[in-house]
Enzyme design. Sequence first.
Site, PDB file in Angstrom:
ATOM      1  N   SER A 124      43.793   8.180  -3.947  1.00  0.00           N
ATOM      2  CA  SER A 124      45.017   7.843  -3.798  1.00  0.00           C
ATOM      3  C   SER A 124      45.837   7.547  -4.861  1.00  0.00           C
ATOM      4  O   SER A 124      44.966   7.040  -6.057  1.00  0.00           O
ATOM      5  CB  SER A 124      45.167   6.720  -2.775  1.00  0.00           C
ATOM      6  OG  SER A 124      46.187   5.995  -2.748  1.00  0.00           O
ATOM      7  N   TYR A 149      41.820  -2.627  -0.574  1.00  0.00           N
ATOM      8  CA  TYR A 149      41.913  -1.049  -0.186  1.00  0.00           C
ATOM      9  C   TYR A 149      42.081  -0.310  -1.764  1.00  0.00           C
ATOM     10  O   TYR A 149      41.333   0.652  -1.494  1.00  0.00           O
ATOM     11  CB  TYR A 149      43.262  -1.058   0.526  1.00  0.00           C
ATOM     12  CG  TYR A 149      43.594   0.651   0.552  1.00  0.00           C
ATOM     13  CD1 TYR A 149      42.993   1.380   1.237  1.00  0.00           C
ATOM     14  CD2 TYR A 149      44.570   0.930  -0.252  1.00  0.00           C
ATOM     15  CE1 TYR A 149      43.370   2.877   1.291  1.00  0.00           C
ATOM     16  CE2 TYR A 149      44.940   2.281  -0.159  1.00  0.00           C
ATOM     17  CZ  TYR A 149      44.430   3.344   0.396  1.00  0.00           C
ATOM     18  OH  TYR A 149      44.629   4.478   0.388  1.00  0.00           O
ATOM     19  N   LYS A 153      39.369   2.581  -3.332  1.00  0.00           N
ATOM     20  CA  LYS A 153      39.572   3.980  -3.749  1.00  0.00           C
ATOM     21  C   LYS A 153      39.000   4.126  -5.366  1.00  0.00           C
ATOM     22  O   LYS A 153      38.403   5.266  -5.650  1.00  0.00           O
ATOM     23  CB  LYS A 153      41.108   4.411  -3.733  1.00  0.00           C
ATOM     24  CG  LYS A 153      41.638   4.351  -2.173  1.00  0.00           C
ATOM     25  CD  LYS A 153      40.879   5.535  -1.497  1.00  0.00           C
ATOM     26  CE  LYS A 153      41.126   5.631  -0.016  1.00  0.00           C
ATOM     27  NZ  LYS A 153      40.078   6.451   0.684  1.00  0.00           N
TER      28      LYS A 153
HETATM   29  C1  UD1 Z   1      51.184   2.213   0.615  1.00  0.00           C
HETATM   30  C2  UD1 Z   1      50.334   1.421  -0.146  1.00  0.00           C
HETATM   31  C3  UD1 Z   1      49.421   2.228  -0.790  1.00  0.00           C
HETATM   32  C4  UD1 Z   1      48.783   3.335   0.113  1.00  0.00           C
HETATM   33  C5  UD1 Z   1      49.813   4.015   0.841  1.00  0.00           C
HETATM   34  C6  UD1 Z   1      49.010   4.933   2.057  1.00  0.00           C
HETATM   35  C7  UD1 Z   1      51.275  -0.685  -0.315  1.00  0.00           C
HETATM   36  C8  UD1 Z   1      51.918  -1.918  -1.510  1.00  0.00           C
HETATM   37  N1  UD1 Z   1      50.910   0.484  -1.009  1.00  0.00           N
HETATM   38  O1  UD1 Z   1      52.033   3.068  -0.164  1.00  0.00           O
HETATM   39  O2  UD1 Z   1      48.447   1.419  -1.418  1.00  0.00           O
HETATM   40  O3  UD1 Z   1      47.835   4.392  -0.621  1.00  0.00           O
HETATM   41  O4  UD1 Z   1      50.614   3.361   1.456  1.00  0.00           O
HETATM   42  O5  UD1 Z   1      49.945   5.640   2.640  1.00  0.00           O
HETATM   43  O6  UD1 Z   1      51.222  -1.081   0.697  1.00  0.00           O
HETATM   44  N2  UD1 Z   1      59.208   0.537   2.420  1.00  0.00           N
HETATM   45  C9  UD1 Z   1      60.442  -0.042   3.133  1.00  0.00           C
HETATM   46  N3  UD1 Z   1      60.553  -0.307   4.205  1.00  0.00           N
HETATM   47  C10 UD1 Z   1      59.389  -0.105   5.121  1.00  0.00           C
HETATM   48  C11 UD1 Z   1      58.289   0.450   4.565  1.00  0.00           C
HETATM   49  C12 UD1 Z   1      58.313   0.812   3.078  1.00  0.00           C
HETATM   50  O7  UD1 Z   1      61.420   0.134   2.294  1.00  0.00           O
HETATM   51  O8  UD1 Z   1      59.524  -0.502   6.099  1.00  0.00           O
HETATM   52  C13 UD1 Z   1      59.322   1.428   1.039  1.00  0.00           C
HETATM   53  C14 UD1 Z   1      58.253   0.503   0.362  1.00  0.00           C
HETATM   54  O9  UD1 Z   1      58.979  -0.621  -0.397  1.00  0.00           O
HETATM   55  C15 UD1 Z   1      58.067   1.693  -0.735  1.00  0.00           C
HETATM   56  C16 UD1 Z   1      58.424   2.955   0.332  1.00  0.00           C
HETATM   57  O10 UD1 Z   1      59.123   2.470   1.058  1.00  0.00           O
HETATM   58  O11 UD1 Z   1      59.024   1.739  -1.760  1.00  0.00           O
HETATM   59  C17 UD1 Z   1      57.210   3.549   0.550  1.00  0.00           C
HETATM   60  O12 UD1 Z   1      56.378   2.510   1.002  1.00  0.00           O
HETATM   61  P1  UD1 Z   1      54.891   3.174   1.778  1.00  0.00           P
HETATM   62  O13 UD1 Z   1      55.324   4.112   2.804  1.00  0.00           O
HETATM   63  O14 UD1 Z   1      54.477   1.812   2.393  1.00  0.00           O
HETATM   64  O15 UD1 Z   1      54.023   3.668   0.945  1.00  0.00           O
HETATM   65  P2  UD1 Z   1      53.667   2.989  -0.445  1.00  0.00           P
HETATM   66  O16 UD1 Z   1      54.047   1.594  -0.684  1.00  0.00           O
HETATM   67  O17 UD1 Z   1      54.010   3.900  -1.845  1.00  0.00           O
END
Ligand code: UD1
Length: 339
Positions: A124, A149, A153
């Site tokens: 990842s 997690y 990785k």
């Molecule tokens: C997350 C994990 C990462 C993992 C990946 C798997 C965290 C900090 N990181 O990545 O380790 O490998 O998932 O798919 O959890 N967001 C919102 N509202 C929400 C959900 C997310 O604004 O309800 C934003 C987050 O702040 C981020 C973006 O959307 O900026 C993507 O979030 P997400 O889909 O959770 O992925 P990652 O954080 O990149």
Amino acid sequence: MKILVTGGLGYIGSHVSVLLLEKGVDVVLVDNLDNARIEVLEQIERITGKRPSFEQVDLKDQSRVEALFETYPDLEGCIHFAAHKAVGESIEQPLLYYENNIGGLVNILKPLTRQGIPLIFSSSCTVYGQARELPITEETPLQPSTSPYGFTKQMGEQIIQDSCKANPNFKSILLRYFNPIGAHPSAQIGEYPQGVPQNLVPFLTQTVIGKRPLLNVFGSNYDTPDGTCIRDYIHVMDLAQAHIESLNYLLSSKQNSSCEIFNVGTGRGASVLELIQEFERATGEKVPYELSAPRAGDTVAAFADVTKIEKQLGWKAQFSLQEALKSAWDWEQQIHVLS
Ligand code: UD1
């Protein structure tokens, strides 16, 4: 050709299994059903017209793993997806993550290295943490992980690299996925989060369909053009295709070294607000959202440099962000009908 796919009923594993079966590969699909539904097996068969061999095996059970390799003595490759992947849960239950993600990997590496069966490993972009420079290349220094997690990785990669060094007849490819989203165009398989989704796109589609009242945009004052976080969202079908190219490469003996690392992304970053806009354009639906506090531990911006995978594997992402989001929406509507 016979390929072992662990975690084959999960989100990415199911999409890769479909592509393998469509290419005429004999798939042995292993899953412990911890975080996957057996119905996915039927859906894979419905899409491809072929039923893969299925074994319900928990990779933590070394004797069951060894028995699996005795049952299938002619495996030519393994794609290893089986792992837990929820960041928050891993902080609450670190031993569950170390036991499952590391224990399972070690158990499967024993027969793989002994028999010289090549391995593709799901890594990842989380291994990079907040990179100092963007885009992120495979040479970008890794940062200490902020969650068990993430550590599994990083450790998984190290364990495989050490195994390649120690076993001259064992080869591997480590794929560092950026943010996989979307679903198969048939809308028969897709991401199926248990409980409240932690990832952006399933939370967004559940909000639009009415399962959740509002999408919280985590943080709007980051140092990015619109203040929200930036990620490299990749269509799961593109990601699945990258596994097919990796397998071809592994089996063709063209590899430069016994363990190679590739970023798998589109090379383009999109902010949370851009993603919402693209979703609305792609589907004609309105996303109810509000700007809220940042989520602890979030990386501000991450997107891939994909030069290496494009040059060496001849793979390039084909789908646009809108296409990926439209497929996620089609899938959400499909699960809504089912549930
Ligand atoms: C997350 C994990 C990462 C993992 C990946 C798997 C965290 C900090 N990181 O990545 O380790 O490998 O998932 O798919 O959890 N967001 C919102 N509202 C929400 C959900 C997310 O604004 O309800 C934003 C987050 O702040 C981020 C973006 O959307 O900026 C993507 O979030 P997400 O889909 O959770 O992925 P990652 O954080 O990149």
